[in-house]
Design a protein around this motif. Structure first.
Motif, PDB file in Angstrom:
ATOM      1  N   GLY A  36       0.812  -1.211   0.000  1.00  0.00           N
ATOM      2  CA  GLY A  36       0.000   0.000   0.000  1.00  0.00           C
ATOM      3  C   GLY A  36       0.843   1.259   0.000  1.00  0.00           C
ATOM      4  N   SER A  37       0.282   2.351   0.525  1.00  0.00           N
ATOM      5  CA  SER A  37       0.955   3.646   0.477  1.00  0.00           C
ATOM      6  C   SER A  37       2.241   3.653   1.296  1.00  0.00           C
ATOM      7  CB  SER A  37       0.003   4.743   0.961  1.00  0.00           C
ATOM      8  OG  SER A  37      -0.455   4.465   2.274  1.00  0.00           O
ATOM      9  N   PHE A  38       2.256   2.973   2.435  1.00  0.00           N
ATOM     10  CA  PHE A  38       3.454   2.890   3.271  1.00  0.00           C
ATOM     11  C   PHE A  38       4.584   2.236   2.489  1.00  0.00           C
ATOM     12  CE2 PHE A  38       6.237   1.088   6.477  1.00  0.00           C
ATOM     13  CZ  PHE A  38       6.236   2.014   7.505  1.00  0.00           C
ATOM     14  N   TYR A  39       4.286   1.112   1.877  1.00  0.00           N
ATOM     15  CA  TYR A  39       5.270   0.372   1.081  1.00  0.00           C
ATOM     16  C   TYR A  39       5.725   1.204  -0.114  1.00  0.00           C
ATOM     17  CZ  TYR A  39       7.130  -3.419  -1.872  1.00  0.00           C
ATOM     18  OH  TYR A  39       7.924  -4.212  -2.664  1.00  0.00           O
ATOM     19  N   ASN A  40       4.792   1.809  -0.800  1.00  0.00           N
ATOM     20  CA  ASN A  40       5.128   2.564  -2.016  1.00  0.00           C
ATOM     21  C   ASN A  40       5.971   3.804  -1.725  1.00  0.00           C
ATOM     22  OD1 ASN A  40       3.878   0.839  -3.889  1.00  0.00           O
ATOM     23  ND2 ASN A  40       1.868   1.714  -3.444  1.00  0.00           N
ATOM     24  N   ARG A  41       5.759   4.427  -0.571  1.00  0.00           N
ATOM     25  CA  ARG A  41       6.600   5.573  -0.191  1.00  0.00           C
ATOM     26  C   ARG A  41       8.059   5.136  -0.022  1.00  0.00           C
ATOM     27  NH1 ARG A  41       2.138   7.159   2.989  1.00  0.00           N
ATOM     28  NH2 ARG A  41       3.038   6.167   4.839  1.00  0.00           N
ATOM     29  N   GLU A  42       8.246   3.978   0.600  1.00  0.00           N
ATOM     30  CA  GLU A  42       9.610   3.474   0.782  1.00  0.00           C
ATOM     31  C   GLU A  42      10.259   3.131  -0.558  1.00  0.00           C
ATOM     32  OE1 GLU A  42      10.310   0.436   3.591  1.00  0.00           O
ATOM     33  OE2 GLU A  42       9.755   1.694   5.289  1.00  0.00           O
ATOM     34  N   VAL A  43       9.519   2.496  -1.429  1.00  0.00           N
ATOM     35  CA  VAL A  43      10.058   2.141  -2.743  1.00  0.00           C
ATOM     36  C   VAL A  43      10.403   3.397  -3.530  1.00  0.00           C
ATOM     37  CG1 VAL A  43       9.515   1.058  -4.966  1.00  0.00           C
ATOM     38  CG2 VAL A  43       8.918  -0.106  -2.827  1.00  0.00           C
ATOM     39  N   GLN A  44       9.534   4.419  -3.465  1.00  0.00           N
ATOM     40  CA  GLN A  44       9.798   5.654  -4.189  1.00  0.00           C
ATOM     41  C   GLN A  44      11.061   6.344  -3.669  1.00  0.00           C
ATOM     42  OE1 GLN A  44       8.071   6.777  -6.991  1.00  0.00           O
ATOM     43  NE2 GLN A  44       9.944   8.016  -7.045  1.00  0.00           N
ATOM     44  N   ARG A  45      11.277   6.278  -2.366  1.00  0.00           N
ATOM     45  CA  ARG A  45      12.483   6.867  -1.782  1.00  0.00           C
ATOM     46  C   ARG A  45      13.738   6.181  -2.330  1.00  0.00           C
ATOM     47  NH1 ARG A  45      11.184   6.595   3.740  1.00  0.00           N
ATOM     48  NH2 ARG A  45      12.355   4.661   3.988  1.00  0.00           N
TER      49      ARG A  45
END
Length: 298
Positions: free
Chosen positions: A190-199
């Motif tokens: 979800g958004s938590f995971y995707n924020r980390e991947v984007q970083r």
């Protein structure tokens, strides 16, 4: 081996950016082998279940078809409690010392949160989740829950080697079962995971034309698509990238990047201490026949 260690020292010193890929071999080199081997920690976490069902490591225990839901929860809760309470591995403290002052980023498939004891959270991306969080098993909503307080309480509710059904934690939204936020069929990206991947993607993009070292620590062949293969592909494409896998079994170099790579077929614990000039006499190398084989089919 000394020649290779000296070459890696120079690569670290000269690098404008370092991308660290930390996998299960990183924790195994610090002695955390219960997930793959039958040791004292394995016996503490599984109780009588290993003997009852005939499995000899926690990995097999979690996926054993006859283990009941309550028994799976008992093993999971004990595992998470251990992750909160265990010591920090030397491989992690040594790596932090080695990277001090450098421009680095860590991407990991580990779920044991060892990196979070040493490195800033904004320099880590978890590709396979983290035992310290729960999620809705049905993924009914986009949230994960830090679970330390719940885990400590639920450990007191275990009877024998099983968590009674009435204590199995439920989703606060839909009432279905919660589950650890780790890679599975239900894993919430979800958004938590995707924020980390984007970083992580932002760091890669910012350093794609710089002198970038890809340092792979303990990535095997069970899930090469998360760290090993992307590292190889980026080194192939990036003009100034260099690839160094450290692994006693799977330090693999494709011929296409042979001139931009250095394979170190060595125990990670030994290699990191040698890079720092620390003594290694007290360390014991893993026996090749006892190292977990990630090519097994489950």
């Amino acid at each position: 081996m000394t020649e290779k260690i000296e070459l890696l020292k120079n690569k670290i010193k000269e690098a404008d950016a370092i991308v660290v890929g930390g996998a299960s071999g990183m924790s195994a080199a610090s002695g955390f082998k219960f997930y793959y081997q039958e040791d004292d920690v394995f016996r503490k976490l599984t109780g009588s279940l290993g003997k009852k069902y005939g499995f000899h490591n926690l990995f097999d225990g979690h996926y054993h078809p006859r283990v009941t839901q309550g028994e799976k929860w008992a093993m999971a809760l004990r595992t998470i409690k251990y992750i909160y309470e265990c010591e920090t591995g030397d491989t992690y403290t040594d790596l932090a010392e080695l990277l001090q002052g450098k421009n680095y980023y860590v991407v990991t498939t580990n779920q044991d949160a060892q990196f979070y004891r040493i490195f800033p959270e904004d320099r880590i991306t978890r590709l396979q989740g983290d035992w310290r969080y729960f999620q809705c098993k049905r993924c009914c909503h986009d949230a994960i829950y830090y679970n330390e307080e719940m885990v400590m309480d639920l450990n007191t509710k275990i009877v024998g080697d099983s968590l009674p059904e009435e204590h199995i934690p439920c989703c606060p939204k839909c009432g279905s079962e919660l589950t650890p936020w780790i890679r599975s069929y239900e894993f919430l990206q979800g958004s938590f995971y995707n924020r980390e991947v984007q970083r992580y993607m932002d760091f890669l993009q910012a350093n794609s034309r710089k002198n970038t070292l890809f340092l792979e620590l303990g990535a095997g062949m069970m899930t090469p698509m998360f760290i090993k293969e992307p590292f190889m592909n980026m080194v192939y494409q990036w003009p100034r990238a260099f690839y160094v896998p450290i692994n006693p079994q799977h330090a693999i170099i494709p011929k296409e990047i042979a001139t931009k790579s250095l394979a170190i077929n060595e125990d990670i614990a030994f290699s990191l201490k040698e890079l720092l000039g620390k003594p290694t006499q007290h360390l014991e190398r893993e026996k090749q026949g006892e190292i977990f084989n990630p090519s097994r089919i489950y």
